[in-house]
Design a protein around this motif. Structure first.
Motif, PDB file in Angstrom:
ATOM      1  N   PHE A   1       0.826  -1.203   0.000  1.00 17.49           N
ATOM      2  CA  PHE A   1       0.000   0.000   0.000  1.00 17.49           C
ATOM      3  C   PHE A   1       0.864   1.259   0.000  1.00 17.49           C
ATOM      4  O   PHE A   1       1.792   1.367   0.814  1.00 17.49           O
ATOM      5  CB  PHE A   1      -0.913   0.024   1.233  1.00 17.49           C
ATOM      6  N   PRO A   2       0.573   2.215  -0.890  1.00 23.44           N
ATOM      7  CA  PRO A   2       1.251   3.510  -0.850  1.00 23.44           C
ATOM      8  C   PRO A   2       1.014   4.189   0.498  1.00 23.44           C
ATOM      9  O   PRO A   2       0.041   3.892   1.204  1.00 23.44           O
ATOM     10  CB  PRO A   2       0.595   4.296  -1.988  1.00 23.44           C
ATOM     11  N   SER A   3       1.896   5.123   0.857  1.00 18.54           N
ATOM     12  CA  SER A   3       1.862   5.745   2.182  1.00 18.54           C
ATOM     13  C   SER A   3       0.513   6.368   2.504  1.00 18.54           C
ATOM     14  O   SER A   3       0.025   6.274   3.640  1.00 18.54           O
ATOM     15  CB  SER A   3       2.957   6.812   2.286  1.00 18.54           C
ATOM     16  N   ARG A   4      -0.122   7.006   1.527  1.00 19.16           N
ATOM     17  CA  ARG A   4      -1.386   7.689   1.798  1.00 19.16           C
ATOM     18  C   ARG A   4      -2.515   6.712   2.136  1.00 19.16           C
ATOM     19  O   ARG A   4      -3.533   7.108   2.694  1.00 19.16           O
ATOM     20  CB  ARG A   4      -1.790   8.544   0.596  1.00 19.16           C
ATOM     21  N   LEU A   5      -2.324   5.443   1.809  1.00 21.16           N
ATOM     22  CA  LEU A   5      -3.343   4.432   2.077  1.00 21.16           C
ATOM     23  C   LEU A   5      -2.937   3.454   3.173  1.00 21.16           C
ATOM     24  O   LEU A   5      -3.743   2.627   3.596  1.00 21.16           O
ATOM     25  CB  LEU A   5      -3.654   3.643   0.792  1.00 21.16           C
ATOM     26  N   LEU A   6      -1.687   3.551   3.610  1.00 27.14           N
ATOM     27  CA  LEU A   6      -1.171   2.565   4.563  1.00 27.14           C
ATOM     28  C   LEU A   6      -1.866   2.673   5.911  1.00 27.14           C
ATOM     29  O   LEU A   6      -2.129   1.660   6.565  1.00 27.14           O
ATOM     30  CB  LEU A   6       0.345   2.743   4.727  1.00 27.14           C
ATOM     31  N   GLY A   7      -2.167   3.906   6.348  1.00 26.98           N
ATOM     32  CA  GLY A   7      -2.840   4.078   7.633  1.00 26.98           C
ATOM     33  C   GLY A   7      -4.186   3.388   7.664  1.00 26.98           C
ATOM     34  O   GLY A   7      -4.533   2.695   8.621  1.00 26.98           O
ATOM     35  N   GLY A   8      -4.971   3.561   6.594  1.00 31.04           N
ATOM     36  CA  GLY A   8      -6.281   2.928   6.540  1.00 31.04           C
ATOM     37  C   GLY A   8      -6.187   1.414   6.497  1.00 31.04           C
ATOM     38  O   GLY A   8      -6.958   0.709   7.154  1.00 31.04           O
ATOM     39  N   ALA A   9      -5.216   0.901   5.730  1.00 26.05           N
ATOM     40  CA  ALA A   9      -5.037  -0.550   5.636  1.00 26.05           C
ATOM     41  C   ALA A   9      -4.619  -1.132   6.982  1.00 26.05           C
ATOM     42  O   ALA A   9      -5.114  -2.191   7.404  1.00 26.05           O
ATOM     43  CB  ALA A   9      -3.999  -0.877   4.570  1.00 26.05           C
ATOM     44  N   THR A  10      -3.710  -0.436   7.668  1.00 26.96           N
ATOM     45  CA  THR A  10      -3.262  -0.908   8.982  1.00 26.96           C
ATOM     46  C   THR A  10      -4.404  -0.888   9.980  1.00 26.96           C
ATOM     47  O   THR A  10      -4.559  -1.813  10.793  1.00 26.96           O
ATOM     48  CB  THR A  10      -2.099  -0.036   9.493  1.00 26.96           C
ATOM     49  N   ALA A  11      -5.213   0.161   9.929  1.00 28.67           N
ATOM     50  CA  ALA A  11      -6.351   0.259  10.847  1.00 28.67           C
ATOM     51  C   ALA A  11      -7.328  -0.891  10.636  1.00 28.67           C
ATOM     52  O   ALA A  11      -7.828  -1.482  11.598  1.00 28.67           O
ATOM     53  CB  ALA A  11      -7.057   1.601  10.658  1.00 28.67           C
ATOM     54  N   ILE A  12      -7.589  -1.213   9.372  1.00 27.12           N
ATOM     55  CA  ILE A  12      -8.496  -2.326   9.071  1.00 27.12           C
ATOM     56  C   ILE A  12      -7.914  -3.640   9.593  1.00 27.12           C
ATOM     57  O   ILE A  12      -8.610  -4.471  10.173  1.00 27.12           O
ATOM     58  CB  ILE A  12      -8.766  -2.406   7.561  1.00 27.12           C
ATOM     59  N   PHE A  13      -6.607  -3.827   9.411  1.00 27.47           N
ATOM     60  CA  PHE A  13      -5.956  -5.038   9.912  1.00 27.47           C
ATOM     61  C   PHE A  13      -6.070  -5.142  11.429  1.00 27.47           C
ATOM     62  O   PHE A  13      -6.393  -6.208  11.973  1.00 27.47           O
ATOM     63  CB  PHE A  13      -4.488  -5.040   9.484  1.00 27.47           C
ATOM     64  N   ILE A  14      -5.835  -4.024  12.127  1.00 29.84           N
ATOM     65  CA  ILE A  14      -5.856  -4.044  13.589  1.00 29.84           C
ATOM     66  C   ILE A  14      -7.265  -4.286  14.127  1.00 29.84           C
ATOM     67  O   ILE A  14      -7.444  -4.678  15.281  1.00 29.84           O
ATOM     68  CB  ILE A  14      -5.248  -2.739  14.151  1.00 29.84           C
ATOM     69  N   LEU A  15      -8.272  -4.106  13.285  1.00 34.85           N
ATOM     70  CA  LEU A  15      -9.634  -4.444  13.711  1.00 34.85           C
ATOM     71  C   LEU A  15      -9.741  -5.921  14.087  1.00 34.85           C
ATOM     72  O   LEU A  15     -10.671  -6.325  14.794  1.00 34.85           O
ATOM     73  CB  LEU A  15     -10.636  -4.128  12.610  1.00 34.85           C
ATOM     74  N   GLY A  16      -8.778  -6.718  13.623  1.00 33.63           N
ATOM     75  CA  GLY A  16      -8.766  -8.114  14.022  1.00 33.63           C
ATOM     76  C   GLY A  16      -8.613  -8.296  15.520  1.00 33.63           C
ATOM     77  O   GLY A  16      -9.019  -9.331  16.074  1.00 33.63           O
ATOM     78  N   LEU A  17      -8.058  -7.271  16.210  1.00 37.21           N
ATOM     79  CA  LEU A  17      -7.849  -7.383  17.657  1.00 37.21           C
ATOM     80  C   LEU A  17      -9.181  -7.423  18.411  1.00 37.21           C
ATOM     81  O   LEU A  17      -9.456  -8.399  19.126  1.00 37.21           O
ATOM     82  CB  LEU A  17      -6.962  -6.222  18.128  1.00 37.21           C
ATOM     83  N   PRO A  18     -10.034  -6.389  18.300  1.00 32.39           N
ATOM     84  CA  PRO A  18     -11.311  -6.501  19.018  1.00 32.39           C
ATOM     85  C   PRO A  18     -12.188  -7.623  18.490  1.00 32.39           C
ATOM     86  O   PRO A  18     -12.933  -8.245  19.256  1.00 32.39           O
ATOM     87  CB  PRO A  18     -11.970  -5.125  18.797  1.00 32.39           C
ATOM     88  N   VAL A  19     -12.096  -7.910  17.182  1.00 31.59           N
ATOM     89  CA  VAL A  19     -12.894  -9.003  16.626  1.00 31.59           C
ATOM     90  C   VAL A  19     -12.485 -10.329  17.252  1.00 31.59           C
ATOM     91  O   VAL A  19     -13.327 -11.200  17.525  1.00 31.59           O
ATOM     92  CB  VAL A  19     -12.762  -9.055  15.089  1.00 31.59           C
ATOM     93  N   SER A  20     -11.173 -10.485  17.492  1.00 31.85           N
ATOM     94  CA  SER A  20     -10.705 -11.744  18.093  1.00 31.85           C
ATOM     95  C   SER A  20     -11.308 -11.963  19.468  1.00 31.85           C
ATOM     96  O   SER A  20     -11.627 -13.095  19.843  1.00 31.85           O
ATOM     97  CB  SER A  20      -9.168 -11.746  18.181  1.00 31.85           C
TER      98      SER A  20
END
Length: 444
Positions: free
Chosen positions: A134-153
């Motif tokens: 992911f380019p830098s301008r989109l990396l924050g959003g992608a990382t945030a979506i990935f970290i959603l796995g934490l509360p989902v877990s």
């Protein structure tokens, strides 16, 4: 227009192809981290563990993680995610299942250390892996979506772990908490094997992208890397001595200390609000993480919409810190639940905007080393937080003092990151002014 179409289609395809599976991996990973909190409702009694013993053992995980974090991340950079991420998942799954055979304090401590060593490199490895897609301008959003796995877990893990604890006791001579470790550990092994066939090393090897999409993504990421290195290129040896890296490491140490200090004690904290059975406490553990998931999405969305980062980190962190302190002193079960929900939301809503920060000034092997170092030092907070809660519970008989300390840690994290981003913005503005091209003089 063609370029805009290619970029949009490419990013959509990357999201669809890699994000769901990466989130699944994180759900499984975090489930094997936090299932100890559910097991403790039964295991501590069966094995005679005091709050101090449990808190120390819960935290020792982070020591193993710390020791092996940077080497693991460099190995991922060397051999690729397709090999290294499955290796991590299979190893920790086997060790997690082995917790069924813990029988005393020392075996508990050893297994927690080994679990941390096995999982070392997973989270920063995925963050580094995302930076390759992911380019830098989109990396924050992608990382945030990935970290959603934490509360989902935890949303998934709370009912699943509770059902396993309620239904599987006595089968084949194993206690309920032993079966929980076996089932959830085997799940990690299975997902790890599947990961070998799903993950792609990088965009240049992605045959599921068209030639035009692959070419656009490779060129875009290469251009961003060159731009970062033109400002300053960090070497692997230089990275650990960077003031920026060390400051980020200390900041996330505070956040993770609060996160795991709460997470690994959450079922016991909720049960301590009064009048709840083990089953009720286990199921209610999902509620704070549901609230945190909503807060993460809203905070990440609004931050991306406005382009503002500092106060989207500072405000949730300070509100979360205050709420944790209030939860420690609450005399009402309802007030305590509300406070712990807000506290968990503040920790995680401020956490999701942190992880893209190292990739804004680090590239290549330096990024792998830097992200690994930041996360490894940060995860030492995962030792301090649970230990503080265990010590306070045994010494004072409640969690009031420790929750104040954990609340202070997450608020301090917010202040540090807000200051870091403010100074960085001013430095960047000064650099743009200094190196701006001279304007030609006007003729008289």
């Amino acid at each position: 227009m063609v370029s805009d179409s290619i970029s949009s289609d490419t990013i959509k395809r990357v999201y669809v192809r890699i994000m769901p599976f990466l989130i699944l991996c994180y759900i499984v990973a975090f489930l094997d981290r936090v299932n100890l909190g559910f097991a403790a409702l039964h295991m501590n009694t069966d094995l005679g563990f005091t709050p101090y013993v449990y808190g120390l053992g819960a935290g020792i995980f982070s020591l193993g993680y710390f020791v092996f974090e940077v080497p693991s991340n460099l190995a991922l950079h060397k051999v690729g995610a397709r090999i290294w991420i499955p290796r991590i998942m299979i190893t920790w799954g086997i060790i997690s299942a082995g917790f069924a055979f813990v029988y005393n304090e020392n075996s508990f401590y050893v297994m927690r250390f080994l679990l941390g060593a096995a999982e070392a490199g997973f989270f920063p490895g995925i963050v580094f892996y995302l930076s390759k897609w992911f380019p830098s301008r989109l990396l924050g959003g992608a990382t945030a979506i990935f970290i959603l796995g934490l509360p989902v877990s935890v949303l998934i893990g709370a009912p699943v772990s509770t059902v396993l604890l309620e239904t599987m006791g006595g089968m084949a001579g194993l206690k309920n908490w032993q079966w929980m470790f076996v089932v959830e550990g085997v799940l990690s092994v299975v997902v790890g094997i599947v990961a070998y066939f799903v993950l792609t090393k990088g965009p240049e090897d992605a045959r599921w992208l068209t030639h035009e999409q692959r070419d656009w993504l490779v060129r875009t990421l290469a251009a961003e890397k060159a731009a970062k290195e033109q400002v300053k290129s960090y070497g692997v040896v230089e990275t650990p001595m960077s003031g920026k890296v060390l400051l980020l490491a200390f900041a996330i140490f505070c956040n993770i200390g609060a996160l795991f200090g709460v997470t690994l004690w959450m079922p016991q904290i909720i049960k301590g609000f009064g009048g709840l059975s083990n089953t009720q406490a286990g199921l209610l553990t999902a509620v704070p993480y549901f609230c945190a998931g909503v807060a993460m999405v809203l905070n990440g969305w609004h931050s991306d919409k406005t382009g503002e980062r500092r106060f989207h980190i500072l405000i949730p962190a300070c509100i979360g810190g205050l709420s944790l302190a209030m939860a420690g002193f609450s005399q009402s079960p309802l007030a305590g639940m509300i406070a712990i929900c807000i506290g968990a939301s503040g920790i995680l809503a401020s956490n999701i905007l942190f992880w893209p920060l190292p990739s804004t000034f680090l590239t290549g092997a330096a990024a792998a080393a830097g992200i690994g170092l930041v996360n490894s030092v940060g995860n030492l907070g995962g030792f301090v937080g649970p230990y503080i809660n265990g010590w306070a519970k045994e010494y004072f008989g409640d969690y009031s003092a420790s929750m104040c300390v954990l609340g202070g840690m997450v608020a301090l994290y917010g202040v540090i990151i807000c200051t870091f981003l403010t100074v960085n913005a001013r430095t960047a503005a000064g650099a743009r002014t200094q190196f701006a091209p001279l304007q030609p003089a006007k003729a008289d």
